[in-house]
Design a protein around this motif. Structure first.
Motif, mmCIF file in Angstrom:
data_model
loop_
_atom_site.group_PDB
_atom_site.id
_atom_site.type_symbol
_atom_site.label_atom_id
_atom_site.label_comp_id
_atom_site.label_asym_id
_atom_site.label_seq_id
_atom_site.Cartn_x
_atom_site.Cartn_y
_atom_site.Cartn_z
ATOM 1 N N HIS A 96 -7.977 9.663 9.618
ATOM 2 C CA HIS A 96 -7.631 8.607 8.658
ATOM 3 C C HIS A 96 -6.128 8.619 8.378
ATOM 4 N N VAL A 97 -5.564 9.829 8.259
ATOM 5 C CA VAL A 97 -4.108 9.953 8.045
ATOM 6 C C VAL A 97 -3.359 9.324 9.211
ATOM 7 N N LEU A 98 -3.867 9.604 10.414
ATOM 8 C CA LEU A 98 -3.241 9.053 11.620
ATOM 9 C C LEU A 98 -3.253 7.525 11.578
ATOM 10 N N ARG A 99 -4.410 6.974 11.159
ATOM 11 C CA ARG A 99 -4.519 5.509 11.069
ATOM 12 C C ARG A 99 -3.573 4.962 10.004
ATOM 13 N N LEU A 100 -3.538 5.670 8.840
ATOM 14 C CA LEU A 100 -2.669 5.216 7.747
ATOM 15 C C LEU A 100 -1.213 5.162 8.193
ATOM 16 N N THR A 101 -0.755 6.241 8.845
ATOM 17 C CA THR A 101 0.654 6.303 9.249
ATOM 18 C C THR A 101 0.928 5.278 10.338
ATOM 19 N N ASP A 102 -0.050 5.117 11.236
ATOM 20 C CA ASP A 102 0.105 4.152 12.327
ATOM 21 C C ASP A 102 0.211 2.724 11.773
ATOM 22 N N ASP A 103 -0.712 2.403 10.855
ATOM 23 C CA ASP A 103 -0.713 1.061 10.241
ATOM 24 C C ASP A 103 0.603 0.805 9.511
ATOM 25 N N ALA A 104 1.031 1.813 8.725
ATOM 26 C CA ALA A 104 2.255 1.639 7.927
ATOM 27 C C ALA A 104 3.459 1.437 8.843
ATOM 28 N N ALA A 105 3.518 2.223 9.927
ATOM 29 C CA ALA A 105 4.666 2.109 10.844
ATOM 30 C C ALA A 105 4.674 0.722 11.492
ATOM 31 N N HIS A 106 3.485 0.261 11.946
ATOM 32 C CA HIS A 106 3.435 -1.062 12.588
ATOM 33 C C HIS A 106 3.752 -2.179 11.594
ATOM 34 N N VAL A 131 13.711 -12.298 3.710
ATOM 35 C CA VAL A 131 14.161 -10.913 3.882
ATOM 36 C C VAL A 131 13.826 -10.095 2.635
ATOM 37 N N ARG A 132 14.084 -10.674 1.459
ATOM 38 C CA ARG A 132 13.805 -9.966 0.202
ATOM 39 C C ARG A 132 12.318 -9.636 0.096
ATOM 40 N N SER A 133 11.479 -10.617 0.415
ATOM 41 C CA SER A 133 10.029 -10.407 0.317
ATOM 42 C C SER A 133 9.579 -9.344 1.340
ATOM 43 N N ASN A 134 10.150 -9.404 2.542
ATOM 44 C CA ASN A 134 9.778 -8.416 3.560
ATOM 45 C C ASN A 134 10.213 -7.005 3.167
ATOM 46 N N LEU A 135 11.410 -6.913 2.573
ATOM 47 C CA LEU A 135 11.884 -5.593 2.144
ATOM 48 C C LEU A 135 10.964 -5.011 1.067
ATOM 49 N N ALA A 136 10.485 -5.890 0.169
ATOM 50 C CA ALA A 136 9.559 -5.421 -0.878
ATOM 51 C C ALA A 136 8.277 -4.899 -0.229
ATOM 52 N N GLU A 137 7.840 -5.594 0.829
ATOM 53 C CA GLU A 137 6.617 -5.154 1.510
ATOM 54 C C GLU A 137 6.836 -3.854 2.287
ATOM 55 N N VAL A 138 8.059 -3.705 2.821
ATOM 56 C CA VAL A 138 8.391 -2.452 3.519
ATOM 57 C C VAL A 138 8.274 -1.281 2.540
ATOM 58 N N LEU A 139 8.783 -1.512 1.329
ATOM 59 C CA LEU A 139 8.677 -0.462 0.303
ATOM 60 C C LEU A 139 7.214 -0.133 0.026
ATOM 61 N N LEU A 140 6.411 -1.173 -0.137
ATOM 62 C CA LEU A 140 4.989 -0.969 -0.436
ATOM 63 C C LEU A 140 4.286 -0.231 0.701
ATOM 64 N N ALA A 141 4.690 -0.546 1.920
ATOM 65 C CA ALA A 141 4.043 0.077 3.083
ATOM 66 C C ALA A 141 4.236 1.602 3.096
ATOM 67 N N GLN A 142 5.275 2.077 2.347
ATOM 68 C CA GLN A 142 5.505 3.526 2.307
ATOM 69 C C GLN A 142 4.480 4.244 1.424
ATOM 70 N N GLY A 143 3.626 3.458 0.765
ATOM 71 C CA GLY A 143 2.595 4.038 -0.098
ATOM 72 C C GLY A 143 1.652 4.961 0.658
ATOM 73 N N TYR A 144 1.619 4.847 1.971
ATOM 74 C CA TYR A 144 0.728 5.703 2.780
ATOM 75 C C TYR A 144 1.033 7.175 2.544
ATOM 76 N N GLN A 145 2.328 7.465 2.192
ATOM 77 C CA GLN A 145 2.733 8.860 2.074
ATOM 78 C C GLN A 145 1.948 9.566 0.973
ATOM 79 N N ASP A 146 1.714 8.869 -0.116
ATOM 80 C CA ASP A 146 0.969 9.438 -1.237
ATOM 81 C C ASP A 146 -0.450 9.781 -0.789
ATOM 82 N N LEU A 147 -1.110 8.800 -0.153
ATOM 83 C CA LEU A 147 -2.504 8.999 0.265
ATOM 84 C C LEU A 147 -2.600 10.083 1.337
#
Lengths: 129, 236
Positions: free
Chosen positions: B86-96, B150-166
């Motif tokens: 699951h961690v592998l999937r989370l990191t993979d999804d977040a990176a993509h 760009v602003r909206s995408n950057l906000a989503e990039v930040l959110l995508a880092q949430g995988y680290q917590d999980l």
């Protein structure tokens, strides 16, 4: 001229393949094919018309070092430039890759500038040979 | 086989001790003397009983460790495998996801940079003010829309880092399991009385993976410069 080169990028992680592919695109290399380990790469290499191989070392299935050795042992593929792009950073491994005939060795994490420099260097050496 | 004389020598001290204890009303002394006499009389039986007791203790210990290992092997290790997958999937999804967003931003930035350069060129070429004003207005509109994306995408990039917590929480759980497994296996080795520390060294052909601080796989290079220097030493 160089921009028409056919690259094969071999890495078990799709994210890393995508990063390398994007960097190659930025460098002007548009023809990039992907494979996820040596076992899938070798038939592609044998059937295809690739000019440059970029491979990871540590992959399930066939690792990159074995792929390198098989490429070097193949009559048609033997002279192909092979760049090892890997997290393997032991001195003995780098020596082993060099002895197996690797053309360049880049350790992860890497920069776009390093990748460009190594590819340019390898291509320059080939042009001079 | 002991001779009658030997038996006399072995029993005599205990018989005397019993007599003394009886005369003195020493109950503890009497019990100790009786036990000593019994031991002297049946040394092999005592030895056997001790051996059986030790074996029983070992068997109980082993059963306890085995039960723990069985639970770890049958339930918790497969669980851990699923968790890590699951961690592998989370990191993979977040990176993509991150790469998708960055790839959307790159052409926008390229387009704006190209347009800005073109406008500068037109300015230098003394284009009529009306024409230039129209082009600048179009450019600013394009920049405004592009920057919002760009602003909206950057906000989503930040959110995508949430995988680290999980993934961090899952990995911590697996680390606890590895600790338990290590403890149970260590206990098993102790019960088996083996101090053999067999170490399966990783194969060089298949690779060792990235250098991890604190885990020694032999001398490693410190960076790309070291790799280049080493290859240069090898004549490459």
């Amino acid at each position: 001229m160089q921009q028409n080169l056919n690259f094969l990028v071999v890495d078990d992680f799709s994210t890393m393949r995508r990063i390398i592919k994007n960097l190659l695109h930025d460098l002007g290399y548009a023809n990039v094919t992907e494979a996820d380990d040596g076992n899938t790469a070798l038939p592609l290499l044998k059937d295809g018309n690739f000019d440059f191989l970029i491979t990871d070392w540590n992959m399930p299935g066939m690792p990159g070092l074995e792929l390198l050795k098989l490429v070097r042992a193949d009559a048609r593929l033997g002279k192909m430039p092979v760049l090892m792009l890997t997290a393997e950073a032991k001195r003995e491994q780098i020596v082993e890759a060099a002895q197996a005939g690797v053309s360049g060795y880049v350790i992860k994490p890497f920069t776009a500038a390093t990748l460009k420099e190594k590819i340019d260097k390898i291509m320059a050496a080939r042009a001079a040979a | 086989m002991t001779t009658p004389t030997q038996q006399k020598d072995e029993y005599a001290p205990w018989v005397r001790a019993m007599a003394r204890a009886l005369d003195g009303g020493d109950d503890d002394g009497l019990r100790a003397a009786l036990a000593g006499f019994d031991q002297a009389r049946n040394p092999e039986v005592t030895l056997q009983v001790r051996r059986v007791a030790t074996d029983l203790q070992t068997a109980l210990d082993r059963f306890r460790v085995d039960s723990k290992l069985i639970d770890l092997a049958q339930r918790q290790v497969p669980d851990a495998r699923h968790r890590l997958a699951h961690v592998l999937r989370l990191t993979d999804d977040a990176a993509h996801r991150t790469m998708d967003l960055v790839e959307q931003c790159c052409p926008l930035a390229d387009r704006l940079a190209r347009e800005a350069e073109r406008l500068l060129g037109l300015q230098e070429a003394d284009e009529s003010p009306q024409q230039l004003r129209l082009r600048v207005t179009a450019f600013l509109q394009q920049a405004g829309t592009g920057m919002a994306v760009v602003r909206s995408n950057l906000a989503e990039v930040l959110l995508a880092q949430g995988y680290q917590d999980l993934s961090g929480q899952i990995i911590r759980g697996v680390m606890t399991l590895v600790d338990e497994l290590e403890e149970a296996l260590g206990e098993l080795v102790r019960i088996a009385g083996s101090d053999a520390a067999g170490r399966g060294g990783g194969s060089t052909l298949s690779g060792h993976g990235p250098v991890v601080p604190g885990i020694n796989h032999g001398p490693a290079v410190g960076g790309q410069q070291d790799v280049d220097a080493l290859l240069s030493d090898l004549g490459m």
